[in-house]
Design a protein around this motif. Structure first.
Motif, mmCIF file in Angstrom:
data_model
loop_
_atom_site.group_PDB
_atom_site.id
_atom_site.type_symbol
_atom_site.label_atom_id
_atom_site.label_comp_id
_atom_site.label_asym_id
_atom_site.label_seq_id
_atom_site.Cartn_x
_atom_site.Cartn_y
_atom_site.Cartn_z
ATOM 1 N N UNK A 13 0.840 -1.201 0.000
ATOM 2 C CA UNK A 13 0.000 0.000 0.000
ATOM 3 C C UNK A 13 0.877 1.255 0.000
ATOM 4 N N UNK A 14 1.916 1.253 0.833
ATOM 5 C CA UNK A 14 2.819 2.409 0.885
ATOM 6 C C UNK A 14 3.501 2.619 -0.464
ATOM 7 N N UNK A 15 3.971 1.521 -1.079
ATOM 8 C CA UNK A 15 4.633 1.620 -2.381
ATOM 9 C C UNK A 15 3.689 2.196 -3.434
ATOM 10 N N UNK A 16 2.426 1.757 -3.423
ATOM 11 C CA UNK A 16 1.456 2.262 -4.394
ATOM 12 C C UNK A 16 1.195 3.750 -4.190
ATOM 13 N N UNK A 17 1.057 4.166 -2.946
ATOM 14 C CA UNK A 17 0.798 5.582 -2.652
ATOM 15 C C UNK A 17 1.996 6.450 -3.039
ATOM 16 N N UNK A 18 3.210 5.976 -2.686
ATOM 17 C CA UNK A 18 4.416 6.752 -2.998
ATOM 18 C C UNK A 18 4.607 6.894 -4.502
ATOM 19 N N UNK A 19 4.448 5.793 -5.242
ATOM 20 C CA UNK A 19 4.619 5.845 -6.694
ATOM 21 C C UNK A 19 3.559 6.722 -7.356
ATOM 22 N N UNK A 20 2.330 6.643 -6.838
ATOM 23 C CA UNK A 20 1.272 7.504 -7.383
ATOM 24 C C UNK A 20 1.641 8.981 -7.171
ATOM 25 N N UNK A 21 2.099 9.307 -5.948
ATOM 26 C CA UNK A 21 2.478 10.690 -5.653
ATOM 27 C C UNK A 21 3.661 11.137 -6.509
ATOM 28 N N UNK A 22 4.658 10.247 -6.687
ATOM 29 C CA UNK A 22 5.815 10.576 -7.517
ATOM 30 C C UNK A 22 5.419 10.821 -8.966
ATOM 31 N N UNK A 25 3.924 14.197 -9.175
ATOM 32 C CA UNK A 25 4.930 15.222 -8.937
ATOM 33 C C UNK A 25 5.893 15.380 -10.128
ATOM 34 N N UNK A 26 6.285 14.237 -10.701
ATOM 35 C CA UNK A 26 7.296 14.278 -11.762
ATOM 36 C C UNK A 26 6.718 14.428 -13.162
ATOM 37 N N UNK A 27 5.418 14.336 -13.289
ATOM 38 C CA UNK A 27 4.808 14.347 -14.627
ATOM 39 C C UNK A 27 5.161 15.603 -15.447
ATOM 40 N N UNK A 28 5.122 16.800 -14.839
ATOM 41 C CA UNK A 28 5.500 17.987 -15.639
ATOM 42 C C UNK A 28 6.925 17.903 -16.182
ATOM 43 N N UNK A 29 7.832 17.339 -15.392
ATOM 44 C CA UNK A 29 9.222 17.239 -15.837
ATOM 45 C C UNK A 29 9.399 16.204 -16.949
ATOM 46 N N UNK A 30 8.474 15.252 -17.009
ATOM 47 C CA UNK A 30 8.583 14.181 -18.002
ATOM 48 C C UNK A 30 7.701 14.438 -19.222
ATOM 49 N N UNK A 39 9.476 7.073 -22.570
ATOM 50 C CA UNK A 39 9.746 5.834 -21.841
ATOM 51 C C UNK A 39 9.616 6.040 -20.329
ATOM 52 N N UNK A 40 10.038 7.199 -19.844
ATOM 53 C CA UNK A 40 9.935 7.483 -18.415
ATOM 54 C C UNK A 40 8.475 7.556 -17.980
ATOM 55 N N UNK A 41 7.624 8.203 -18.803
ATOM 56 C CA UNK A 41 6.204 8.280 -18.461
ATOM 57 C C UNK A 41 5.555 6.901 -18.456
ATOM 58 N N UNK A 42 5.874 6.116 -19.488
ATOM 59 C CA UNK A 42 5.315 4.761 -19.560
ATOM 60 C C UNK A 42 5.762 3.935 -18.349
ATOM 61 N N UNK A 43 7.048 4.071 -18.005
ATOM 62 C CA UNK A 43 7.569 3.324 -16.861
ATOM 63 C C UNK A 43 6.892 3.715 -15.556
ATOM 64 N N UNK A 44 6.699 5.011 -15.350
ATOM 65 C CA UNK A 44 6.039 5.463 -14.130
ATOM 66 C C UNK A 44 4.599 4.965 -14.053
ATOM 67 N N UNK A 45 3.884 5.030 -15.178
ATOM 68 C CA UNK A 45 2.496 4.553 -15.192
ATOM 69 C C UNK A 45 2.427 3.057 -14.908
#
Length: 371
Positions: A13-22, A25-30, A39-45
């Motif tokens: 649950x913590x991993x899912x919440x942290x990755x969702x928040x990241x 947060x990082x989407x504008x930069x990517x 590739x970074x966006x696909x990987x994050x999703x």
């Protein structure tokens, strides 16, 4: 950490919440139009979705006990099967103890302090069914002053399909019984933990199916006799109770109502009152309306004499689909049967709800069984 561990679930649950928040947060930069950014966006999703699905899957498994371990999940369980000898005339044994394990309480390695759990295989000469079970023996069973005492016992059933291990690891029946007995709230009682699916993969709804598995005979005749011969358990209906959740709850009520000479006390946690017919059950009644009625518990209340049995039903005002039928059942029970109930304000059809109900149910059971 095991598959059913709370720590594993919490980490997922913590991993899912942290990755969702990241990801947010990082989407504008990517957002650049470049191959690395794509590739970074696909990987994050993908990472976010995988962790969310894993968290949901772990929660479902924690609640319903579909898989008992990582090896079970990935089909790598290596424990060898045990051959059960069905020639009862030759062996004279209907119970084989194939292993023992500690109860998860302080000083669990000392049976006279913590009790013991035996893993057994039970074979039924009348039903022609063989099934595994876990038998919890309370500490008193191993103490000198109780050496000649017979103990009361209760069968504890899962839902369908269920795993017997979930009764120990998920619902904590032995640990709860040990605690209540130590506090003087429950008499020492042997628990026989198993699933109602004794002819897998078919869901027999604990019936003697015409030209099919004779599950009712196994539970009401074979199982009780086999275990009373193996352990110091009384043989009368007053010595035996039966508890179950969901499908197991339906079975528990049915056995107590149809066979009070076998089980004088029956408790249903989120049980239902009429057997479903679906792909897992197949044809249960062989086209017989009479047999269908006989196994409809609400019909029995109106058309059959009441047994001398103690019955307990549980439900929730919000979250359970059996609430209205449970009220009908309570209203329909007449003397000489006695009915008790436990109703939560809110609680779903899951392990968390049943863990809230089990202590009270075991106390109720212990006050009604005789040794």
């Amino acid at each position: 950490m095991g598959l059913t561990s709370k720590k594993v679930l919490l980490l997922a649950v913590i991993a899912a919440v942290v990755l969702f928040a990241l990801t947010i947060w990082l989407w504008p930069r990517l957002s650049k139009r470049s191959i690395p950014s794509v590739f970074a966006r696909v990987g994050m999703l993908l990472a976010t979705q995988i962790t969310m699905i894993a968290a949901l899957g772990l929660f479902a498994n924690y609640s319903f006990g579909f898989y008992a371990s990582w090896a079970d999940l990935f089909g790598q369980e290596q424990e060898p099967g045990v051959v059960v000898d069905h020639d009862n005339k030759a062996s004279g044994k209907t119970v084989q103890v194939v292993g023992t394990q500690q109860v998860s309480v302080p000083r669990g390695s000392v049976p006279r302090v913590a009790g013991r759990i035996d893993k057994v295989n039970v074979q039924g000469p009348q039903s022609k069914i063989a099934s595994p079970a876990f038998v919890y023996l309370p500490p008193e069973y191993f103490q000198t002053q109780y050496a000649k005492r017979q103990f009361p016992a209760s069968v504890v059933l899962t839902g369908y399909p269920g795993t017997a291990e979930a009764l120990i690891k998920g619902l904590h029946y032995p640990q709860t019984a040990h605690k209540l007995s130590k506090e003087g709230k429950m008499q020492p009682t042997i628990l026989v933990m198993m699933r109602p699916t004794v002819a897998p993969p078919r869901d027999t709804e604990c019936m003697d199916i015409p030209h099919g598995p004779q599950t009712e005979t196994f539970f009401t005749k074979d199982l009780r006799k086999a275990l009373s011969d193996q352990y110091r358990i009384g043989t009368k209906g007053a010595n035996w109770g039966i508890i179950g959740d969901s499908t197991g709850g339906y079975c528990a009520l049915k056995f107590a109502m149809r066979h009070p000479e076998a089980y004088g006390t029956g408790a249903a946690l989120s049980g239902y009152y009429k057997a479903p017919i679906d792909a897992t059950t197949g044809s249960l009644f062989g086209g017989s309306k009479k047999l269908a009625n006989e196994n409809n518990l609400l019909w029995r209340l109106k058309h059959k004499g009441m047994p001398k049995a103690n019955l307990l039903v549980t439900s929730s005002k919000r979250g359970e689909h059996n609430y209205k039928d449970t009220l009908k059942f309570i209203d329909g029970v007449k003397q000489p049967a006695r009915v008790s109930s436990m109703t939560l304000d809110s609680g779903g059809h899951n392990f968390n709800t049943w863990r809230r109900e089990i202590p009270g149910v075991l106390q109720w059971l212990g006050s009604r069984l005789t040794a």
